[in-house]
Design an enzyme around this catalytic site. Structure first.
Site, PDB file in Angstrom:
ATOM      1  N   LYS A  13       0.820  -1.221   0.000  1.00  5.72           N
ATOM      2  CA  LYS A  13       0.000   0.000   0.000  1.00  5.72           C
ATOM      3  C   LYS A  13       0.851   1.267   0.000  1.00  5.72           C
ATOM      4  O   LYS A  13       0.472   2.255  -0.637  1.00  5.72           O
ATOM      5  CB  LYS A  13      -1.039   0.010   1.120  1.00  5.72           C
ATOM      6  CG  LYS A  13      -0.490  -0.023   2.525  1.00  5.72           C
ATOM      7  CD  LYS A  13      -1.625  -0.071   3.525  1.00  5.72           C
ATOM      8  CE  LYS A  13      -1.144  -0.075   4.961  1.00  5.72           C
ATOM      9  NZ  LYS A  13       0.043  -0.879   5.290  1.00  5.72           N
ATOM     10  N   ARG A  88      -6.450   2.858  11.041  1.00  2.00           N
ATOM     11  CA  ARG A  88      -6.125   1.454  11.285  1.00  2.00           C
ATOM     12  C   ARG A  88      -7.034   0.851  12.350  1.00  2.00           C
ATOM     13  O   ARG A  88      -6.904  -0.326  12.661  1.00  2.00           O
ATOM     14  CB  ARG A  88      -4.679   1.353  11.775  1.00  2.00           C
ATOM     15  CG  ARG A  88      -3.682   0.903  10.722  1.00  2.00           C
ATOM     16  CD  ARG A  88      -2.314   0.961  11.377  1.00  2.00           C
ATOM     17  NE  ARG A  88      -1.338   0.084  10.836  1.00  2.00           N
ATOM     18  CZ  ARG A  88      -0.359   0.483  10.022  1.00  2.00           C
ATOM     19  NH1 ARG A  88      -0.285   1.722   9.611  1.00  2.00           N
ATOM     20  NH2 ARG A  88       0.546  -0.383   9.618  1.00  2.00           N
ATOM     21  N   ARG A 127      12.124  -7.382   2.473  1.00  4.72           N
ATOM     22  CA  ARG A 127      12.121  -5.935   2.270  1.00  4.72           C
ATOM     23  C   ARG A 127      13.346  -5.305   2.934  1.00  4.72           C
ATOM     24  O   ARG A 127      13.743  -5.705   4.017  1.00  4.72           O
ATOM     25  CB  ARG A 127      10.838  -5.373   2.897  1.00  4.72           C
ATOM     26  CG  ARG A 127      10.723  -3.876   2.836  1.00  4.72           C
ATOM     27  CD  ARG A 127       9.298  -3.449   2.978  1.00  4.72           C
ATOM     28  NE  ARG A 127       8.869  -3.349   4.377  1.00  4.72           N
ATOM     29  CZ  ARG A 127       7.693  -2.847   4.731  1.00  4.72           C
ATOM     30  NH1 ARG A 127       6.837  -2.431   3.817  1.00  4.72           N
ATOM     31  NH2 ARG A 127       7.347  -2.785   5.998  1.00  4.72           N
ATOM     32  N   ARG A 160      13.901  -3.336   8.399  1.00  2.00           N
ATOM     33  CA  ARG A 160      13.196  -2.526   9.393  1.00  2.00           C
ATOM     34  C   ARG A 160      13.024  -3.343  10.663  1.00  2.00           C
ATOM     35  O   ARG A 160      12.745  -4.535  10.584  1.00  2.00           O
ATOM     36  CB  ARG A 160      11.824  -2.140   8.835  1.00  2.00           C
ATOM     37  CG  ARG A 160      11.647  -0.656   8.705  1.00  2.00           C
ATOM     38  CD  ARG A 160      10.418  -0.316   7.950  1.00  2.00           C
ATOM     39  NE  ARG A 160       9.186  -0.671   8.657  1.00  2.00           N
ATOM     40  CZ  ARG A 160       7.975  -0.397   8.195  1.00  2.00           C
ATOM     41  NH1 ARG A 160       7.836   0.226   7.047  1.00  2.00           N
ATOM     42  NH2 ARG A 160       6.905  -0.728   8.871  1.00  2.00           N
ATOM     43  N   ARG A 171       2.200  -8.141  13.974  1.00  2.00           N
ATOM     44  CA  ARG A 171       1.537  -7.108  13.163  1.00  2.00           C
ATOM     45  C   ARG A 171       0.349  -7.686  12.398  1.00  2.00           C
ATOM     46  O   ARG A 171      -0.671  -7.024  12.224  1.00  2.00           O
ATOM     47  CB  ARG A 171       2.549  -6.467  12.196  1.00  2.00           C
ATOM     48  CG  ARG A 171       3.549  -5.575  12.930  1.00  2.00           C
ATOM     49  CD  ARG A 171       4.734  -5.232  12.070  1.00  2.00           C
ATOM     50  NE  ARG A 171       4.395  -4.330  10.990  1.00  2.00           N
ATOM     51  CZ  ARG A 171       5.154  -4.175   9.888  1.00  2.00           C
ATOM     52  NH1 ARG A 171       6.256  -4.887   9.737  1.00  2.00           N
ATOM     53  NH2 ARG A 171       4.794  -3.317   8.975  1.00  2.00           N
TER      54      ARG A 171
HETATM   55  P1  AMP Z   1       3.592   1.096   8.581  1.00  2.37           P
HETATM   56  O1  AMP Z   1       4.818   1.804   8.133  1.00  2.37           O
HETATM   57  O2  AMP Z   1       2.335   1.695   8.020  1.00  2.37           O
HETATM   58  O3  AMP Z   1       3.655  -0.402   8.365  1.00  2.37           O
HETATM   59  O4  AMP Z   1       3.485   1.310  10.174  1.00  2.37           O
HETATM   60  C1  AMP Z   1       4.499   0.848  11.042  1.00  2.37           C
HETATM   61  C2  AMP Z   1       4.026   0.905  12.478  1.00  2.37           C
HETATM   62  O5  AMP Z   1       3.683   2.261  12.837  1.00  2.37           O
HETATM   63  C3  AMP Z   1       2.768   0.102  12.809  1.00  2.37           C
HETATM   64  O6  AMP Z   1       3.070  -1.266  13.065  1.00  2.37           O
HETATM   65  C4  AMP Z   1       2.254   0.834  14.051  1.00  2.37           C
HETATM   66  O7  AMP Z   1       3.018   0.492  15.193  1.00  2.37           O
HETATM   67  C5  AMP Z   1       2.578   2.298  13.715  1.00  2.37           C
HETATM   68  N1  AMP Z   1       1.455   2.954  13.015  1.00  2.37           N
HETATM   69  C6  AMP Z   1       1.440   3.443  11.733  1.00  2.37           C
HETATM   70  N2  AMP Z   1       0.253   3.967  11.427  1.00  2.37           N
HETATM   71  C7  AMP Z   1      -0.520   3.811  12.526  1.00  2.37           C
HETATM   72  C8  AMP Z   1      -1.877   4.126  12.829  1.00  2.37           C
HETATM   73  N3  AMP Z   1      -2.702   4.694  11.935  1.00  2.37           N
HETATM   74  N4  AMP Z   1      -2.340   3.825  14.087  1.00  2.37           N
HETATM   75  C9  AMP Z   1      -1.551   3.252  14.998  1.00  2.37           C
HETATM   76  N5  AMP Z   1      -0.270   2.902  14.777  1.00  2.37           N
HETATM   77  C10 AMP Z   1       0.237   3.180  13.556  1.00  2.37           C
END
Ligand code: AMP
Length: 218
Positions: A13, A88, A127, A160, A171
């Protein structure tokens, strides 16, 4: 257009949101990127987010929502934006709806990128990210030109911290429990566009653009 990109971790995404943003001239707002930057800069927000992100949990709604609210008020978001990784939770979706209502607008379409867990695990473990410019690589499908180095910055690529196998599992569980219910939420509002995300990046991109042009003309 005000768009939301929804999908499990590793669904692509972020990549697709960036490509669609470039194509349509819309800013991409990634809450994950905003939070990672806050952690790197050791800000208050970063301190609040870090313990949750380290273990693959969601950062609290009351922490994330004001960040998004502030960002979508900025000038570059006047004509629209792409939210990548937000909302989320149901609480975030309701919060977003309220904020947009106050601004006299609403989410126009939600792109839900659907992929199997096996694809997710494979993609995330392969990744690699550039710690300097955030460019993403995939060792199978999109490797860097020189092994281990970012094409742009020549900086060493990293896995990461939340892409480690044990955190990927956490996750995925969090995604199923908290985020998957949003599919039904947006479906009931008639704005959900379901995209099969297992194929090539270019094909997924074309499907998204097709759905968006239909949404714009209806
Ligand atoms: P992402 O880069 O979108 O995969 O996000 C990495 C991490 O950031 C997630 O596993 C959450 O810990 C945190 N995170 C990102 N977006 C949100 C959100 N909308 N609400 C809560 N935690 C978030």
């Amino acid at each position: 257009m005000r768009l939301v990109f929804l999908g499990p971790p590793g669904s692509g995404k972020g990549t697709q949101a960036r490509m669609v943003g470039e194509k349509l001239g819309l800013p991409q707002i990634s809450t994950g990127d905003i939070l990672r930057e806050a952690i790197a800069r050791k800000t208050d927000l970063g301190e609040k987010a870090k313990p949750y992100m380290d273990v693959g949990e969601l950062v609290l709604d009351e922490v994330v929502l004001p960040v998004v609210e502030k960002r979508i008020m900025e000038k570059d978001c006047m004509k629209g934006f792409i939210l990548d990784g937000f909302p989320r939770t149901l609480g975030q979706a309701i919060g977003l709806e309220e904020v947009l209502q106050r601004l006299g607008c609403a989410v126009d379409a939600v792109i839900f990128i659907d992929v199997d867990d096996t694809v997710v695990v494979r993609r995330l473990s392969r990744r690699r990210v550039c710690p300097k410019c955030n460019a993403m690589y995939n060792l199978d499908t999109d490797p860097p030109k020189q092994e281990g180095l970012c094409d742009r910055c020549q900086v060493g690529l990293q896995l990461r911290s939340d892409d480690k196998p044990e955190t990927i599992e956490a996750r995925l569980l969090v995604y199923r429990k908290n985020t998957l219910p949003l599919v039904e939420y947006y479906e009931s509002r008639g704005i959900l566009k379901r995209i099969a995300g297992g194929g090539e990046i270019g094909k997924v991109f074309d499907s998204i653009l097709g759905e968006l042009s239909e949404a714009r003309s209806s």
